[in-house]
Design a protein around this motif. Structure first.
Motif, mmCIF file in Angstrom:
data_model
loop_
_atom_site.group_PDB
_atom_site.id
_atom_site.type_symbol
_atom_site.label_atom_id
_atom_site.label_comp_id
_atom_site.label_asym_id
_atom_site.label_seq_id
_atom_site.Cartn_x
_atom_site.Cartn_y
_atom_site.Cartn_z
ATOM 1 N N ASP A 49 -2.453 -3.011 -0.748
ATOM 2 C CA ASP A 49 -2.386 -2.601 -2.143
ATOM 3 C C ASP A 49 -3.224 -1.336 -2.384
ATOM 4 O O ASP A 49 -2.775 -0.395 -3.033
ATOM 5 C CB ASP A 49 -2.858 -3.769 -3.029
ATOM 6 C CG ASP A 49 -2.692 -3.459 -4.504
ATOM 7 O OD1 ASP A 49 -1.565 -3.114 -4.917
ATOM 8 O OD2 ASP A 49 -3.688 -3.549 -5.247
ATOM 9 N N VAL A 52 -1.434 1.675 -0.786
ATOM 10 C CA VAL A 52 -0.362 2.181 -1.652
ATOM 11 C C VAL A 52 -0.963 3.068 -2.751
ATOM 12 O O VAL A 52 -0.463 4.160 -3.040
ATOM 13 C CB VAL A 52 0.444 1.006 -2.262
ATOM 14 C CG1 VAL A 52 1.326 1.472 -3.414
ATOM 15 C CG2 VAL A 52 1.297 0.332 -1.190
ATOM 16 N N ARG A 53 -2.080 2.606 -3.337
ATOM 17 C CA ARG A 53 -2.755 3.415 -4.360
ATOM 18 C C ARG A 53 -3.210 4.759 -3.781
ATOM 19 O O ARG A 53 -3.119 5.796 -4.440
ATOM 20 C CB ARG A 53 -3.977 2.692 -4.912
ATOM 21 C CG ARG A 53 -3.674 1.459 -5.733
ATOM 22 C CD ARG A 53 -4.949 0.936 -6.393
ATOM 23 N NE ARG A 53 -5.432 1.863 -7.383
ATOM 24 C CZ ARG A 53 -6.697 2.256 -7.508
ATOM 25 N NH1 ARG A 53 -7.627 1.807 -6.704
ATOM 26 N NH2 ARG A 53 -7.023 3.118 -8.448
ATOM 27 N N ALA A 56 -0.353 7.123 -3.426
ATOM 28 C CA ALA A 56 0.015 7.563 -4.775
ATOM 29 C C ALA A 56 -0.999 8.580 -5.304
ATOM 30 O O ALA A 56 -0.628 9.542 -5.993
ATOM 31 C CB ALA A 56 0.115 6.370 -5.717
ATOM 32 N N ALA A 79 6.259 0.774 0.704
ATOM 33 C CA ALA A 79 6.614 -0.248 -0.294
ATOM 34 C C ALA A 79 7.835 -1.041 0.160
ATOM 35 O O ALA A 79 8.149 -2.085 -0.384
ATOM 36 C CB ALA A 79 6.868 0.413 -1.644
ATOM 37 N N TYR A 83 5.970 -4.057 4.180
ATOM 38 C CA TYR A 83 5.723 -5.368 3.571
ATOM 39 C C TYR A 83 6.502 -6.454 4.297
ATOM 40 O O TYR A 83 6.004 -7.532 4.567
ATOM 41 C CB TYR A 83 6.073 -5.352 2.079
ATOM 42 C CG TYR A 83 4.879 -5.009 1.226
ATOM 43 C CD1 TYR A 83 4.160 -5.997 0.571
ATOM 44 C CD2 TYR A 83 4.456 -3.699 1.113
ATOM 45 C CE1 TYR A 83 3.047 -5.695 -0.184
ATOM 46 C CE2 TYR A 83 3.343 -3.372 0.364
ATOM 47 C CZ TYR A 83 2.646 -4.370 -0.300
ATOM 48 O OH TYR A 83 1.542 -4.055 -1.035
#
Lengths: 214, 214
Positions: A49, A52-53, A56, A79, A83
Motif C-alpha cells: 500500500d 503504491v503511494r 503515485a 495495482a 496483487y
C-alpha cells in the motif's frame, strides 16, 4: 561513474549483502523453507500500500509529463498483476487470510513504510526516486543472478517479476530520472536516504529468518 | 440530501449553465463548429497533465487501501485511452501538432490548472475529491443528456468516454468517497472549492466561443 553508480557504491556493504543474501540464494535455487518465504512475503505485502503511494507520489512530483505517464503506467502494473501474485502465493504457502491481512508488523517493514511515507510527504521528486531506485534496482540485481528457474510458481514468479524485460526497462527509467534530477542536488542529501533504504533492504531479508534455527 | 447533492445545489447556477451549455447542445447534436470544438479540445488537453497529477494525489492521499487501488486503476485509463482520443481528434480536426503541444493557455484553463495544483499540494483527500467530483460528475451529467450519438468519431467518443458504464461507476465511487470523508469537514471548506471548480467549468465552455461570432 554516474550518480546512481556512486550512490550504489556508497551503500555497498548493505547493497551487496542484500543481493547475495542467504534468502536470495535459497529462493533462486528453489530450496527455501516455506515458513521463511511466507514470513517474508507477508511482510512484503504489508508495504504494498505504501509502495503504491510512493509511485503515485512520483506521478505527482515528476517534472516532466512523459516521465509522469511512465510512472502512471507502472502504477497500474502494480495495482494489477502483483496483487494477484501475493494472493496466489499465500494460498500455495498455506497462509491464512486473517494472518496476511493483519500480521504483526516487523521492525524493518515499519522502517520501510516510514521512509516511503516521508518521501511521499516531501513531494520531492529526487527523494522519491532515491527510494524507488533502491527498492527496484536492488531487486533487479538479485533477480538477475537467476540461472535456471525453480519449479514452484511462487518462487519462479517472484524472480521473473523482477528480471523480465519490462522490469529492466522500468529500472533503467528510474535510474536515468535520478541521474537527471539528482544532478542539481547535494550528493549528501541523496546519499543518506539511499544508504538508509539499502540498509533496510538487508534487514528485511534478515527478518525472514528471525526466530528460526539457521 | 447527501453531501454531494448539497454541494451541487450550492454550485447550481454554474453547474446547470455548464450541463445545458450551448457547447453541449451543439456537441450532442453533432453540429458543432470545428474551430469551436478544436479550441475546446486543445485547452482541455492542456490540463491533462495536471489532471493525471490530481488522480495520483488521490492515490497518495486516500485513507483506504481499496479506494487507493480504484484511483490507481482510473489513472491507467487516463494514461492510456484518453490520450489516444486527443491525438486522433486533433488529426481529424486538422490541428497542427505544433499548436496542440504549445497553445496559448486560456484564462479558465490556467484557473483550473491552478486549482488542481493547489489540491495536489494540499495532500488533503477531501479537497482533492471535491475537484475530481466536479470535473467528473458534471461531465457525466451533460453526457447523460445524449440521445442519438453523432456520427463523427471525435464528437461521439467524447460523449461515450463520459457516459459509459465504467465512467458511471467511477463517478459513483468519487461521490461516495466525498460523502464519506467530507462528513467530518466543515461544509464551507468544501463548498468554496466546489463552487469555484463549477464556475471554471462554465467559463471553460464559454471560452470555446471567444472571439467567434455567435
Amino acid at each position: 561513474m554516474d550518480l546512481c553508480q556512486r550512490l550504489r557504491q556508497a551503500a555497498n556493504p548493505y547493497w551487496d549483502a542484500s543481493v547475495n543474501h542467504r534468502f536470495v540464494d535459497e529462493l533462486l535455487s528453489g530450496h527455501i523453507d516455506d515458513e521463511v518465504f511466507a514470513r517474508y512475503l507477508v511482510q512484503d505485502f504489508c508495504f504494498c500500500d505504501s509502495f503504491v503511494r510512493l509511485i503515485a507520489a512520483a506521478v505527482c512530483a515528476a517534472d516532466d509529463p512523459e516521465a509522469r505517464l511512465t510512472h502512471a503506467r507502472q502504477l497500474s502494473v502494480l495495482a494489477g498483476g502483483e496483487y494477484r501474485y501475493f494472493i496466489d502465493s499465500f494460498q500455495a504457502l498455506g497462509v491464512d487470510e486473517a494472518h496476511w491481512r493483519n500480521p504483526p508488523i516487523a521492525e524493518p517493514t515499519q522502517a520501510f513504510v516510514d521512509l516511503m511515507d516521508r518521501a511521499c510527504a516531501s513531494q520531492d521528486y529526487a527523494l522519491i526516486l532515491v527510494v524507488l531506485v533502491v527498492a527496484e534496482w536492488l531487486y533487479l540485481e538479485w533477480a538477475q543472478r537467476s540461472q535456471d528457474l525453480p519449479e514452484r510458481a511462487e518462487h519462479r514468479d517472484w524472480i521473473v517479476i523482477h528480471n523480465e524485460p519490462a522490469f529492466v526497462q522500468w529500472v533503467d527509467f528510474l535510474k536515468s530520472e535520478l541521474n537527471r534530477v539528482g544532478e542539481t542536488q547535494s550528493f549528501e542529501s541523496l546519499r543518506a536516504p539511499f544508504v538508509e533504504a539499502s540498509r533496510i533492504e538487508k534487514r528485511f531479508f534478515d527478518m525472514a529468518y528471525d526466530g528460526l534455527d539457521a
